[in-house]
Design a protein around this motif. Structure first.
Motif, PDB file in Angstrom:
ATOM      1  N   SER A 188      20.282  35.980 -58.863  1.00  0.00           N
ATOM      2  CA  SER A 188      21.074  34.821 -58.436  1.00  0.00           C
ATOM      3  C   SER A 188      21.499  34.940 -56.979  1.00  0.00           C
ATOM      4  CB  SER A 188      22.307  34.666 -59.326  1.00  0.00           C
ATOM      5  OG  SER A 188      21.935  34.315 -60.650  1.00  0.00           O
ATOM      6  N   MET A 189      21.888  36.139 -56.554  1.00  0.00           N
ATOM      7  CA  MET A 189      22.293  36.321 -55.157  1.00  0.00           C
ATOM      8  C   MET A 189      21.113  36.116 -54.209  1.00  0.00           C
ATOM      9  SD  MET A 189      24.973  39.504 -55.241  1.00  0.00           S
ATOM     10  CE  MET A 189      26.421  39.475 -56.301  1.00  0.00           C
ATOM     11  N   ARG A 190      19.940  36.585 -54.617  1.00  0.00           N
ATOM     12  CA  ARG A 190      18.745  36.394 -53.774  1.00  0.00           C
ATOM     13  C   ARG A 190      18.391  34.906 -53.692  1.00  0.00           C
ATOM     14  NH1 ARG A 190      17.017  41.369 -56.359  1.00  0.00           N
ATOM     15  NH2 ARG A 190      15.796  40.227 -57.926  1.00  0.00           N
ATOM     16  N   VAL A 191      18.489  34.219 -54.817  1.00  0.00           N
ATOM     17  CA  VAL A 191      18.202  32.784 -54.829  1.00  0.00           C
ATOM     18  C   VAL A 191      19.129  32.058 -53.858  1.00  0.00           C
ATOM     19  CG1 VAL A 191      18.399  30.669 -56.206  1.00  0.00           C
ATOM     20  CG2 VAL A 191      17.230  32.661 -57.144  1.00  0.00           C
ATOM     21  N   ILE A 192      20.418  32.342 -53.933  1.00  0.00           N
ATOM     22  CA  ILE A 192      21.398  31.661 -53.084  1.00  0.00           C
ATOM     23  C   ILE A 192      21.130  31.963 -51.614  1.00  0.00           C
ATOM     24  CG2 ILE A 192      23.843  31.521 -52.459  1.00  0.00           C
ATOM     25  CD1 ILE A 192      24.440  32.078 -55.466  1.00  0.00           C
ATOM     26  N   ALA A 193      20.856  33.231 -51.294  1.00  0.00           N
ATOM     27  CA  ALA A 193      20.606  33.612 -49.899  1.00  0.00           C
ATOM     28  C   ALA A 193      19.382  32.892 -49.351  1.00  0.00           C
ATOM     29  CB  ALA A 193      20.427  35.131 -49.795  1.00  0.00           C
ATOM     30  N   ASP A 194      18.304  32.898 -50.123  1.00  0.00           N
ATOM     31  CA  ASP A 194      17.082  32.229 -49.663  1.00  0.00           C
ATOM     32  C   ASP A 194      17.303  30.728 -49.527  1.00  0.00           C
ATOM     33  OD1 ASP A 194      13.826  32.255 -49.599  1.00  0.00           O
ATOM     34  OD2 ASP A 194      14.596  30.527 -50.688  1.00  0.00           O
ATOM     35  N   HIS A 195      17.883  30.119 -50.554  1.00  0.00           N
ATOM     36  CA  HIS A 195      18.026  28.670 -50.556  1.00  0.00           C
ATOM     37  C   HIS A 195      19.038  28.193 -49.517  1.00  0.00           C
ATOM     38  CE1 HIS A 195      15.391  28.999 -53.789  1.00  0.00           C
ATOM     39  NE2 HIS A 195      16.019  28.354 -54.747  1.00  0.00           N
ATOM     40  N   ALA A 196      20.016  29.035 -49.186  1.00  0.00           N
ATOM     41  CA  ALA A 196      20.958  28.674 -48.126  1.00  0.00           C
ATOM     42  C   ALA A 196      20.237  28.620 -46.779  1.00  0.00           C
ATOM     43  CB  ALA A 196      22.105  29.685 -48.063  1.00  0.00           C
ATOM     44  N   ARG A 197      19.286  29.522 -46.572  1.00  0.00           N
ATOM     45  CA  ARG A 197      18.494  29.483 -45.332  1.00  0.00           C
ATOM     46  C   ARG A 197      17.681  28.187 -45.272  1.00  0.00           C
ATOM     47  NH1 ARG A 197      15.678  34.505 -42.947  1.00  0.00           N
ATOM     48  NH2 ARG A 197      13.898  33.819 -44.197  1.00  0.00           N
ATOM     49  N   ALA A 198      17.007  27.858 -46.364  1.00  0.00           N
ATOM     50  CA  ALA A 198      16.213  26.627 -46.397  1.00  0.00           C
ATOM     51  C   ALA A 198      17.103  25.403 -46.176  1.00  0.00           C
ATOM     52  CB  ALA A 198      15.480  26.513 -47.731  1.00  0.00           C
ATOM     53  N   THR A 199      18.263  25.388 -46.824  1.00  0.00           N
ATOM     54  CA  THR A 199      19.184  24.255 -46.689  1.00  0.00           C
ATOM     55  C   THR A 199      19.641  24.089 -45.245  1.00  0.00           C
ATOM     56  OG1 THR A 199      19.977  24.473 -48.967  1.00  0.00           O
ATOM     57  CG2 THR A 199      21.429  23.343 -47.401  1.00  0.00           C
ATOM     58  N   ALA A 200      20.071  25.199 -44.624  1.00  0.00           N
ATOM     59  CA  ALA A 200      20.576  25.132 -43.252  1.00  0.00           C
ATOM     60  C   ALA A 200      19.513  24.602 -42.298  1.00  0.00           C
ATOM     61  CB  ALA A 200      21.052  26.514 -42.804  1.00  0.00           C
ATOM     62  N   PHE A 201      18.285  25.111 -42.426  1.00  0.00           N
ATOM     63  CA  PHE A 201      17.229  24.709 -41.504  1.00  0.00           C
ATOM     64  C   PHE A 201      16.750  23.283 -41.780  1.00  0.00           C
ATOM     65  CE2 PHE A 201      17.023  29.171 -40.399  1.00  0.00           C
ATOM     66  CZ  PHE A 201      16.610  29.149 -39.062  1.00  0.00           C
ATOM     67  N   LEU A 202      16.606  22.911 -43.046  1.00  0.00           N
ATOM     68  CA  LEU A 202      16.111  21.572 -43.362  1.00  0.00           C
ATOM     69  C   LEU A 202      17.110  20.496 -42.956  1.00  0.00           C
ATOM     70  CD1 LEU A 202      14.416  22.193 -46.826  1.00  0.00           C
ATOM     71  CD2 LEU A 202      13.282  21.401 -44.744  1.00  0.00           C
ATOM     72  N   VAL A 203      18.388  20.708 -43.256  1.00  0.00           N
ATOM     73  CA  VAL A 203      19.393  19.710 -42.889  1.00  0.00           C
ATOM     74  C   VAL A 203      19.496  19.618 -41.364  1.00  0.00           C
ATOM     75  CG1 VAL A 203      21.835  19.076 -43.024  1.00  0.00           C
ATOM     76  CG2 VAL A 203      20.668  19.970 -45.040  1.00  0.00           C
ATOM     77  N   THR A 204      19.429  20.755 -40.686  1.00  0.00           N
ATOM     78  CA  THR A 204      19.454  20.750 -39.222  1.00  0.00           C
ATOM     79  C   THR A 204      18.292  19.947 -38.655  1.00  0.00           C
ATOM     80  OG1 THR A 204      20.606  22.874 -39.107  1.00  0.00           O
ATOM     81  CG2 THR A 204      19.367  22.209 -37.161  1.00  0.00           C
ATOM     82  N   ASP A 205      17.141  20.004 -39.325  1.00  0.00           N
ATOM     83  CA  ASP A 205      15.966  19.261 -38.860  1.00  0.00           C
ATOM     84  C   ASP A 205      15.941  17.824 -39.374  1.00  0.00           C
ATOM     85  OD1 ASP A 205      15.023  21.229 -37.274  1.00  0.00           O
ATOM     86  OD2 ASP A 205      13.246  21.706 -38.445  1.00  0.00           O
ATOM     87  N   GLY A 206      17.050  17.374 -39.963  1.00  0.00           N
ATOM     88  CA  GLY A 206      17.176  15.962 -40.290  1.00  0.00           C
ATOM     89  C   GLY A 206      16.878  15.580 -41.724  1.00  0.00           C
TER      90      GLY A 206
END
Length: 889
Positions: free
Chosen positions: A280-298
């Motif tokens: 669960s911690m690995r999932v959150i860490a990975d998905h937080a990276r994807a979320t931050a970058f995708l939202v930043t890119d619009g």
């Protein structure tokens, strides 16, 4: 070495070797209809490899942000459960566009890994293509010969086409691959004696893939050697960091552990204390990276396309947060740590940090609601299955919960298991595959349309000179005519016919960047004339003029005069410059998180979509309008300049989301206020705009707002219309326009006083009706029944009177009926002590039937309707009989 140091070392090494350092492109591909997300370093160079695009360099190096979470490359369900799968990752790559080939590519890779990074040469293996008779390609002996300079023959492993031959698509550049593999030693392996390169275990880890683009594949599948072979390579930063930092998985590196640390703090558990918690911690860490970058890119969470994939990523992270006991919002804190950790390489993350946090917070709130709704649906579903005698939840129902309501599969599995139900997961997977197939069929990428082969051929043959930035009229030659739905080449367009013209030079601005195209006319020396209805630019070299011939005929190769409609161009230019002013004003008033998410620039109006999480307050609209108009009144100069892309961005020019830029860009500057990359048409000074007025605002999607505005004469007319409406309203209530608000407030208060008086009178009337109702009650088989007609009451008043009557009865039945606008309203109420003896719903239904209607409800209270008021007396007369029938049954 830290992950950041590895990234820098890679870029520095290849820059020293004559490569241009090119910034990572957006995660949203701007010119590839086939891709959901940028998933490899070569995506931004696709047109360079195919020869469609020329760049001022032949070698490049990038650290490319990538996402693989949808379509063909979908690693989502594996993330967190394996050592290497990620949704977001960075791909380091060096590229040669017809410059160096295998020898230098192999030498660069080997030198960087063993020299700069210091990896032991004896632990490196390589793979080569073993050849494929079906492709007509032999073993890659050249690569083998070159690799023998660095490794022993027994560490060169031939592999099949499936693993070691790359192609861009069904046609186009392709070629064999060579992978560099690192032996992590027996401790990381499966322990089987047959363990070798290619084993599914983690011992032999692919670090770097070198693609040798040396063939062109035809439609028939024939491979022809390219005159200038190219190189495309990709190395995963996370894997290199894991090897260099001695981690058993990518999550044991400094790219992830600080993020996992935030999750540890939030949930109060230690990473690795339990297997499931670690997942669960690995999932959150990975998905937080994807979320931050995708939202930043619009990208924003939604129910379709890229937004749907992002929503699934975020909700999977949130679900695993719940599994860790995190009931309060947590994702924003984790994405914030991502921004801190990676801001040096990607400063845009820190700029968008607050925006990302708002999006994460909003999605967490929606997910909480989804869980509540979903749990009710699950209860109903399990109850229905139990009633049907089944202990298996159908796959189609599981898919509906998952796809429509976003309900997590693992949570459904737990709930169903606890109650003794099994899930039809095979049926669920089948439904999922059907949905993936539909998504693949319907996906149209970033809004681009595949260019037909006929237009590609035309674009390769022609070079259209663009004159729209400095001219409204040009003498030109008709280079080609396209007619019919298939856009077939034609020699002639006759009067009344429509078609598309290609001119060798054109003053007409084609639709692009949100700006609509110019209109106008095309005339010939012999008097022929055509109306220009629309202008499109399917490729950089090709401009198509959609025309209708009004007089005479147009022939290929004819010399024509192309004349832009000046009034339309001027009005559009005003709105385009105003859009730039609006964008800058929004950022000043609301914050730097504001990014353009779409626009429309037309002669009569402008529309601007932007990232923001809440409606604009009236005060904010006032500040934005005033700020834009102040720039107009100051008559600021509007200048344009062509620059290198890197220089323009470093100089503060704003690059817009979703736009694709070449090496040279056009910068539009409003002195002292705004600077954007833009190819559109603009005024020369802001004073030409005249006036700016916002006419509406609204929401487009979660986290995206829309403002519509008018300028110049359009703004003046809008203000005059508002003024006229105010004057008419003021006249109706005998007030001056500036006194209107005060007068309306007084009238409103007077209306409220009258309403309160009306309610008091109704209450007194109802009191009298209540006493009359109770006085007229009768005994039916030992039960008091109070019934009456109350035409003066609405449905709400009937319910209030019914409640009071039931309370006063203590035990009995209340029946009220009213006639309203030609219809009948019935209300029946039964006291709780008569439950099981008299059913209010049944009684209401039977009474309504007499008056030509129907209805029903609960045992203690029900409402019904009828169509025939003339039969109300008959129904009331039958009431004792109906009550008695229920008491006797």
């Amino acid at each position: 070495m830290t992950g950041s140091e590895i990234r820098s070392a890679f870029l520095d090494y290849f820059q020293a070797e004559g490569h241009r350092v090119v910034a990572s492109s957006s995660l949203v591909p701007t010119a590839d209809p086939s891709l959901l997300f940028t998933n490899a370093g070569m995506v931004q160079f696709k047109d360079v490899f195919t020869g469609k695009e020329q760049r001022p360099y032949s070698r490049a190096v990038t650290a490319q942000k990538c996402v693989r979470a949808g379509g063909k490359h979908n690693d989502l369900e594996n993330v967190g459960r394996t050592a290497r799968h990620h949704t977001f990752f960075e791909m380091l790559g060096n590229f040669s566009f017809g410059d160096y080939f295998k020898e230098r590519a192999i030498d660069h890779a080997w030198t960087f890994l063993t020299g700069r990074l210091g990896l032991p040469a004896e632990r490196l293996w390589v793979t080569i293509h073993e050849g494929d008779a079906a492709l007509g390609v032999g073993p890659d002996e050249e690569a083998e010969r070159l690799w023998l300079r660095y490794v022993q023959k027994e560490r060169i492993v031939p592999c099949s086409t499936k693993d070691n031959f790359w192609q861009m698509g069904d046609t186009g550049p392709c070629g064999p691959c060579s992978e560099i593999v690192y032996d992590q030693g027996p401790r990381m392996g499966c322990g089987r004696p047959t363990c070798a390169v290619g084993c599914d275990c983690d011992r032999y880890l692919e670090l770097w893939n070198l693609v040798f683009m040396q063939f062109e594949r035809s439609l028939e599948g024939v491979l022809t050697p390219l005159p200038k072979p190219s190189i495309d390579t990709g190395a995963g930063l996370e894997r290199l960091a894991a090897v260099l930092q001695g981690g058993r998985s990518n999550f044991d590196t400094d790219l992830f552990r600080p993020i996992i640390g935030v999750v540890e703090e939030q949930c109060g558990a230690r990473y690795g204390a339990s297997v499931q918690a670690a997942v669960s911690m690995r999932v959150i860490a990975d998905h937080a990276r994807a979320t931050a970058f995708l939202v930043t890119d619009g990208v924003l969470p939604s129910n379709e396309g890229r937004g749907y994939v992002l929503r699934r990523i975020m909700r999977r992270a949130l679900r695993h947060g719940r599994m860790l006991g995190l009931e309060e919002p947590f994702l924003a804190a984790v994405t914030g740590r991502v921004a801190e950790l990676m801001q040096e390489a990607y400063p845009e993350l820190q700029e968008a940090r607050d925006h990302v946090a708002r999006v994460a917070q909003g999605e967490e709130e929606r997910f909480g609601h989804t869980l509540k709704v979903g749990l009710r649906l699950v209860d109903s579903l399990l109850e229905a299955q139990k009633g049907a005698g089944s202990r298996t939840v159908p796959g189609a129902e599981i898919f509906k919960l998952y796809d429509t309501y976003g309900f997590p599969l693992d949570l459904l599995r737990d709930i169903a298991g606890d109650q003794g139900f099994a899930l039809d997961e095979a049926g669920f997977e089948q439904a999922m595959e059907e949905q993936r197939a539909k998504a693949r069929e319907s996906w149209v990428g970033s809004g681009e349309v595949e260019i037909p082969a006929s237009l590609k051929a035309l674009a390769d043959r022609l070079r259209v000179e663009a004159c729209w930035h400095h001219s409204l009229t040009e003498e030109a030659k008709i280079a080609a005519i396209l007619a019919g739905e298939g856009r077939q080449p034609a020699e002639l367009l006759r009067q009344g016919e429509t078609g598309e013209l290609v001119l060798d030079r054109t003053p007409f601005y084609p639709e692009a960047g949100g700006q609509v195209s110019d209109g106008g006319r095309i005339t010939t020396r012999d008097g022929a004339q055509a109306e220009v209805m629309a202008v499109h630019r399917p490729t950089p070299n090709l401009v198509l003029h959609r025309v209708r011939v009004k007089r005479g005929s147009l022939r290929a190769d004819a010399t024509v005069t192309a004349e832009v409609e000046a009034g339309r161009r001027k009005a559009t230019a005003k709105n385009h410059t105003a859009t730039h002013l609006l964008h800058a004003a929004l950022r000043q008033v609301l914050g730097d998180h504001v990014k353009q998410a779409g626009s429309l620039v037309a002669p009569d109006r402008l529309r601007f979509d932007f990232s923001h999480w809440s409606p604009l307050a009236p005060q904010e609209i006032d500040r934005i309008e005033r700020l834009v108009n102040e720039q107009i009144w100051e008559n600021r100069r509007v200048g344009t300049e062509e620059k290198a892309l890197d220089d323009a961005v470093k100089g503060g020019a704003m690059a817009l989301f979703g736009e694709k830029y070449g090496e040279r860009v056009r910068v539009v500057t409003v002195d002292g206020f705004s600077q954007e990359l833009c190819e559109g048409t603009h005024v020369q000074a802001t004073g030409e705009i005249g006036l700016f007025k916002i006419v509406s605002q609204g929401g487009v999607a979660a986290g995206v707002r829309r403002v519509e505005a008018v300028t110049g004469p359009g703004a003046y007319l809008y203000v005059k219309q508002e003024e006229q409406v105010l004057a008419e309203a003021a006249a109706r209530i005998k007030a001056r326009p500036l006194e209107l608000a005060e007068k309306v407030e007084r009238l409103t208060e007077s209306s409220r006083d009258l309403e309160r008086e009306n309610q008091r009178l109704k209450a007194r009337l109802a009191g009298g009706v209540l006493e009359e109702l109770l006085a007229g009650s009768r005994d039916v088989n030992g039960v008091r029944v109070a019934a009456g007609r109350v035409d003066s009451l609405d449905a709400k008043g009937m319910r209030e009177l019914g409640d009071r009557a039931r309370a006063r009865l203590g035990s009995g039945v209340v029946v009220l009926v009213a006639q309203a606008e030609g219809r009948v309203l019935w209300l029946t109420m039964v006291t709780t002590d008569l439950a099981g003896k008299v059913h209010a719903g049944r009684l209401a239904r039977e009474l309504a039937a007499v008056t030509g209607g129907g209805g029903g409800g609960r045992p203690d209270m029900a409402e019904a309707g009828g169509k025939d008021p003339s039969r109300i007396p008959e129904a009331l007369e039958r009431l004792p009989e109906l009550v008695n029938r229920q008491l006797s049954s």
